[in-house]
Design a protein around this motif. Structure first.
Motif, PDB file in Angstrom:
ATOM      1  N   VAL A 110       3.055  41.591  11.939  1.00 34.87           N
ATOM      2  CA  VAL A 110       4.171  41.548  10.978  1.00 34.87           C
ATOM      3  C   VAL A 110       4.904  40.206  10.915  1.00 34.87           C
ATOM      4  CG1 VAL A 110       4.500  44.048  11.127  1.00 34.87           C
ATOM      5  CG2 VAL A 110       5.880  42.517  12.577  1.00 34.87           C
ATOM      6  N   SER A 111       5.816  40.149   9.944  1.00 36.30           N
ATOM      7  CA  SER A 111       6.510  38.903   9.623  1.00 36.30           C
ATOM      8  C   SER A 111       7.221  38.255  10.816  1.00 36.30           C
ATOM      9  CB  SER A 111       7.504  39.153   8.483  1.00 36.30           C
ATOM     10  OG  SER A 111       8.453  40.137   8.854  1.00 36.30           O
ATOM     11  N   TYR A 136      -0.492  37.282   7.698  1.00 37.49           N
ATOM     12  CA  TYR A 136      -0.084  36.195   6.799  1.00 37.49           C
ATOM     13  C   TYR A 136      -0.890  34.936   7.082  1.00 37.49           C
ATOM     14  CZ  TYR A 136       3.620  39.576   6.160  1.00 37.49           C
ATOM     15  OH  TYR A 136       4.289  40.739   5.897  1.00 37.49           O
ATOM     16  N   PHE A 191      10.432  39.693   6.593  1.00 38.77           N
ATOM     17  CA  PHE A 191       9.841  40.404   5.449  1.00 38.77           C
ATOM     18  C   PHE A 191      10.920  41.007   4.558  1.00 38.77           C
ATOM     19  CE2 PHE A 191       8.682  44.365   3.424  1.00 38.77           C
ATOM     20  CZ  PHE A 191       7.445  44.122   2.852  1.00 38.77           C
ATOM     21  N   ARG A 192      11.932  41.605   5.165  1.00 42.35           N
ATOM     22  CA  ARG A 192      12.965  42.271   4.360  1.00 42.35           C
ATOM     23  C   ARG A 192      13.701  41.257   3.494  1.00 42.35           C
ATOM     24  NH1 ARG A 192      15.097  46.836   8.642  1.00 42.35           N
ATOM     25  NH2 ARG A 192      13.086  47.922   8.734  1.00 42.35           N
ATOM     26  N   PHE A 235       3.016  38.830  -2.360  1.00 40.61           N
ATOM     27  CA  PHE A 235       4.282  39.300  -2.927  1.00 40.61           C
ATOM     28  C   PHE A 235       4.340  38.947  -4.405  1.00 40.61           C
ATOM     29  CE2 PHE A 235       4.963  38.529   1.562  1.00 40.61           C
ATOM     30  CZ  PHE A 235       5.723  39.624   1.965  1.00 40.61           C
ATOM     31  N   CYS A 252       4.278  31.394   2.921  1.00 41.09           N
ATOM     32  CA  CYS A 252       4.073  32.517   1.992  1.00 41.09           C
ATOM     33  C   CYS A 252       4.841  32.246   0.701  1.00 41.09           C
ATOM     34  CB  CYS A 252       4.550  33.826   2.611  1.00 41.09           C
ATOM     35  SG  CYS A 252       3.668  34.241   4.135  1.00 41.09           S
ATOM     36  N   TYR A 288      10.637  43.147  11.557  1.00 39.19           N
ATOM     37  CA  TYR A 288      10.444  43.105  10.108  1.00 39.19           C
ATOM     38  C   TYR A 288      11.454  42.209   9.388  1.00 39.19           C
ATOM     39  CZ  TYR A 288       8.049  47.575  11.223  1.00 39.19           C
ATOM     40  OH  TYR A 288       7.262  48.548  11.784  1.00 39.19           O
ATOM     41  N   ALA A 298      11.094  40.518   0.711  1.00 33.32           N
ATOM     42  CA  ALA A 298      10.874  41.638  -0.212  1.00 33.32           C
ATOM     43  C   ALA A 298      12.185  42.173  -0.763  1.00 33.32           C
ATOM     44  CB  ALA A 298      10.092  42.742   0.483  1.00 33.32           C
ATOM     45  N   MET A 330       9.702  33.078   5.245  1.00 36.68           N
ATOM     46  CA  MET A 330       8.321  33.206   5.716  1.00 36.68           C
ATOM     47  C   MET A 330       7.505  31.979   5.336  1.00 36.68           C
ATOM     48  SD  MET A 330       7.712  37.261   4.981  1.00 36.68           S
ATOM     49  CE  MET A 330       6.002  37.187   5.486  1.00 36.68           C
TER      50      MET A 330
END
Ligand code: PBG
Length: 323
Positions: free
Chosen positions: A273-274, A313, A204-205, A36, A53, A201, A208, A50
């Motif tokens: 996914v996350s 990840y 992640f949202r 990211f 990360c 997700y 991000a 996360m």
């Protein structure tokens, strides 16, 4: 003979015996590590939603990329968080955009590392949807035009693979044609071909900053109960020019990966996914799971189902564990 001659346990009797007959192997060669990048200088901030990360800025991402490459991981998948968002996400194709500058830095620090870019507008639009909103709906065809500009600008900045994750119809064809016309015939497309409207997700949202401001993504991402439709999506993307097709999420969709593997001959990627990642992280933090063991079991299952490539990840952790 009253007792069975066949004793399945013979081939499980020692580590060497198990190694000899093992059918599936998770290796670092097939992993992609998501990164990211956000605006700023000297940024290397842990992402709260996360664990493990980070957010990087273009000036710090090179060092991270060099570390990823030194661990033997072949590719990163880049997500960008711009400073300024607008209705159409125009920072997504800006020559000096955050992703474009990050690509340059990564290529400088780790020339051999493949740079894959996420091609989607949700991180760049003020409303957080993956395309242009008209009458509260995401407009398919005008969005394809913008995604194509975005993909081209990533290629111009040095991306090796572009990865459209928006789920608009026909976008792979538009992107492929434009790449060919502009001399980027060797830039590959990894399409998020069967991407579901998933509740996995969530983390992640947050990371991000791409949660939709209204509504949800169900009118463009796939409906989770459907499997035949995933085969149709994948077939279309291959026909339109995708080199690698992706199933996302991975863990709750192993049947889709399996069916795709039986049916198609191109490389299949699966996105761990996350939410899948954080479920394990959270269980481990609560003392309920051995993270390393569960991590390897999860990735092995995704591979066993038929994925050639896994986006995870955990890529760096796996590389360290296997080295
Ligand atoms: C869209 C995109 C998303 C993810 C990857 N690309 C979010 C979404 O569709 O809402 C999710 C990845 C993850 O959960 O790890 N740009």
């Amino acid at each position: 003979m009253s007792f069975p001659m066949n004793r399945m346990r013979r081939l499980r009797s020692s580590p060497a015996m198990r190694r000899l007959v093992r059918e599936t192997k998770v290796g670092v060669d097939n992993l992609i590590y998501p990164l990211f990048v956000r605006e700023g200088k000297g940024v290397r901030e842990p992402i709260k939603s996360m664990t493990g990360c980070f957010h990087f800025s273009p000036d710090t991402i090179g060092a991270e990329a060099a570390e990823v490459a030194s661990l033997g991981i072949p590719a990163v998948l880049l997500f960008g968080l711009p400073d300024k968002k607008d209705e159409i996400g125009s920072q997504a194709w800006a020559e000096d955009g955050v992703v474009q500058r990050a690509i340059e830095q990564i290529k400088r620090a780790a020339p051999e590392l493949l740079v894959i870019t996420d091609v989607c507008l949700c991180e760049f639009t003020s409303h957080g949807h993956c395309g242009v909103v008209k009458d509260d709906k995401v407009d398919n065809d005008s969005t394809c035009g913008l995604l194509t500009k975005m993909a081209l600008s990533h290629a111009q900045a040095g991306a090796d693979i572009v990865a459209p994750s928006d789920m608009m119809d026909g976008r792979v064809k538009c992107i492929r044609e434009t790449l060919e016309e502009n001399g980027f015939e060797n830039v590959a497309i990894m399409s998020y071909a069967a991407k579901y409207a998933s509740a996995f997700y969530g983390p992640f949202r947050d990371a991000a900053e791409s949660a939709p401001a209204f509504g949800d993504r169900r009118a463009y991402q796939m409906d989770p109960p459907n499997a035949d439709e995933a085969m149709a999506e994948i077939a279309l993307d291959i026909e339109e020019g995708a080199d690698i097709v992706m199933v996302k999420p991975a863990l709750a969709y192993l049947d889709i990966i399996y069916r795709a593997r039986q049916r198609f001959d191109c490389p299949i990627a699966a996105y761990n996914v996350s939410g899948e990642y954080m479920m394990v992280k959270s269980a481990a933090a609560a003392g309920l799971a051995d993270e390393q063991a569960v991590m390897m079991e999860v990735l092995t299952a995704i591979k066993r189902a038929g994925a050639n490539i896994i986006i995870t990840y955990w890529a760096k952790d796996v590389a360290r564990l296997l080295s």
